[in-house]
Design a protein around this motif. Structure first.
Motif, short mmCIF file in Angstrom:
data_model
loop_
_atom_site.label_atom_id
_atom_site.label_comp_id
_atom_site.label_asym_id
_atom_site.label_seq_id
_atom_site.Cartn_x
_atom_site.Cartn_y
_atom_site.Cartn_z
N UNK A 149 54.18 28.13 36.80
CA UNK A 149 55.49 28.72 37.02
C UNK A 149 55.30 29.95 37.91
N UNK A 150 55.75 29.85 39.17
CA UNK A 150 55.55 30.93 40.14
C UNK A 150 56.84 31.72 40.35
N UNK A 151 56.80 32.99 39.94
CA UNK A 151 57.98 33.84 40.07
C UNK A 151 58.08 34.45 41.45
N UNK A 152 59.33 34.65 41.89
CA UNK A 152 59.58 35.25 43.21
C UNK A 152 60.30 36.59 43.09
N UNK A 153 60.48 37.07 41.85
CA UNK A 153 61.17 38.34 41.65
C UNK A 153 62.64 38.22 41.34
N UNK A 154 63.12 37.01 41.04
CA UNK A 154 64.53 36.79 40.70
C UNK A 154 64.95 37.79 39.62
N UNK A 155 65.91 38.69 39.93
CA UNK A 155 66.30 39.71 38.95
C UNK A 155 67.24 39.18 37.86
N UNK A 156 67.87 38.01 38.10
CA UNK A 156 68.89 37.50 37.18
C UNK A 156 68.48 36.12 36.66
N UNK A 157 67.25 36.01 36.19
CA UNK A 157 66.77 34.76 35.63
C UNK A 157 67.02 34.80 34.13
#
Length: 512
Positions: A149-157
């Motif tokens: 699971x690679x995060x991209x910095x989504x602030x509203x996950x």
């Protein structure tokens, strides 16, 4: 000159001297006529010079009106502890400019800079992409290997969107994972992120540090609810790594506002966390909800993932670890976020700290690649300010959220920023993100009786010893006013109190 605010008089004198000295050296004695009165060329030119300096100085008439001075005196607040700048959008001179160039802690009004810059640099349709990779072979619904699971910095996950991602994984044929969940949050350099809190409340959700793989703000809702003659305690969302122990005692009698007294004892282990909920509570007070970040970050992701995954009928044989996708891994699902325009609204309306910190790091990542630091995001914003011709004196962004004792900004700098936003391409998106004073967001409880509904949009900022507001006021004469009030003083209360700011806004509307 005599009535100019402290520190401004010297600037005006310097300006006049700079303009006047060449004139005073001029030998030309030619007379000019002004309203039939003879005047030397030098005297006339000197007069024009002084008028020019005064006209171009936005602080020349920076007298604090008597009503506002009396308001501060009545509240017991030294005028030296407050900066006020009120000006009509597009006007060259402010209506009020009091200590507008004094650097102060702006608290959460700093989020205005982060969001304005992001809208301009990324655009309101910008989206983050959370990606999943298969590190192994998928056959008949079973993955022989790890899921990355690679995060991209989504602030509203938030939890609803995380649930949707998991449903999409199963819809694409993944049911059983014969391996680990690998969390890739390497886009942000976690070692460079300050995790110290201002108030020592490490489990409060507003103190959650940013992360490239931020799921539901790492927050857990601990719900205490009366049921017959006892109190039940549950966690939302449930996590396989979280164990709740209910030790809350029933407090008999009427509520009488006694809805406190709940204690949390948190013990974190390597793969699970125990939370003992204790204290006493009167059932007559009804349900109470505590929002806390009690689970370590990666443990939270794994615990929530496993609970939801198994609830959906899936299975996971392994545990969790951090890592990255290998070159030969297969990209399986790309899950886009909601657009930035929506994110900005969530940040400003509800003053969400971790979302704003994630956004600043996203700006860094867009310009610097992986393993980015907050100071790189600050550098991106500073370059943007330079390209826009905006000079925010004494600016110190720190983390982009205003959650710092070291953050600094001036009222004039913030007002100039708001004026830029007022005329920007994305003015409508930005203004719509601000709380409607008296109606929603962080300003819902304030300024209820001073303006027509929907005409006052203000971002609030609050820390211990800090109260701040910044935004736009529309008056009945169809004028738009930029309002910034920064109050830094020990007289500010720990409880929300914007009485000084309300008094200033009330005064503004009484002038029109």
């Amino acid at each position: 000159f005599v009535q100019a605010e402290d520190g401004i008089r010297d600037k005006l004198v310097t300006g006049v001297q700079t303009c006047a000295l060449p004139i005073l050296r001029e030998k030309n004695k030619t007379l000019v006529t002004m309203k039939n009165n003879p005047m030397s060329f030098r005297a006339a030119a000197l007069l024009v010079c002084m008028i020019s300096v005064l006209a171009t100085s936005s602080t020349a008439h920076a007298i604090l009106p008597d009503q506002l001075a009396n308001l501060l005196k009545k509240k017991g607040i030294p005028s030296s502890s407050v900066s006020i700048l009120i000006k009509e959008a597009g006007a060259s001179m402010p209506l009020v400019s009091h200590l507008a160039d004094t650097p102060r802690n702006p608290a959460s009004t700093m989020k205005l800079l982060t969001t304005i810059a992001a809208l301009d640099l990324l655009g309101p349709s910008y989206q983050w992409e959370t990606k999943t990779y298969l590190s192994g072979t998928l056959k008949a619904g079973t993955l022989k290997g790890d899921l990355v699971l690679k995060g991209s910095g989504d602030p509203w996950f938030v939890i609803e969107r995380f649930w949707k991602l998991l449903k999409n994984l199963q819809a694409q044929g993944l049911k059983r994972i014969d391996g680990d969940l690998v969390v890739d949050d390497h886009l942000f350099d976690q070692s460079a992120i300050d995790t110290q809190t201002l108030d020592g409340r490490i489990f409060r959700a507003y103190n959650t540090p940013p992360s490239a793989a931020l799921i539901n703000f790492s927050a857990t809702r601990i719900v205490i609810r009366p049921a017959l003659n006892r109190l039940t305690v549950r966690a939302e969302p449930p996590a396989s790594t979280l164990q709740i122990k209910n030790k809350v005692r029933v407090l008999p009698g009427a509520c009488n506002g006694r809805n406190g007294g709940i204690t949390l004892d948190v013990t974190a282990h390597s793969n699970r966390t125990e939370v003992t909920v204790g204290g006493q509570y009167p059932p007559t007070c009804g349900e109470i909800v505590l929002v806390r970040s009690v689970l370590p970050h990666h443990q939270y992701i794994y615990g929530v993932f496993r609970h939801l995954w198994e609830e959906m009928g899936g299975s996971l044989t392994g545990t969790f670890r951090t890592g990255t996708a290998a070159p030969g891994d297969t990209e399986f699902l790309n899950f886009p976020s909601v657009p930035l325009g929506q994110i900005v609204t969530y940040i400003n309306k509800f003053s969400n700290n971790v979302m704003s910190r994630n956004l600043l790091l996203t700006l860094a990542a867009e310009h610097n690649g992986a393993s980015v630091k907050p100071e790189q995001g600050v550098a991106v914003v500073q370059r943007w300010l330079n390209t826009q011709g905006l000079k925010l004196g004494a600016l110190n962004m720190v983390n982009g959220a205003g959650l710092s004792r070291h953050a600094r900004l001036t009222a004039r700098g913030l007002a100039d920023l708001l004026e830029h936003a007022h005329y920007s391409t994305f003015a409508s998106e930005f203004k719509a993100s601000l709380p409607l004073a008296g109606y929603d967001g962080s300003a819902r409880r304030y300024f209820r009786d001073v303006a027509t509904k929907g005409k006052l949009r203000l971002k609030t900022g609050r820390l211990k010893h800090v109260r701040a507001i910044a935004g736009f006021a529309e008056t009945p004469d169809n004028k738009t006013w930029i309002v910034v009030i920064l109050q830094n003083h020990s007289s500010t209360k720990l409880t929300p109190d914007y009485s000084v700011h309300e008094g200033v806004i009330d005064w503004l509307y009484s002038q029109r």
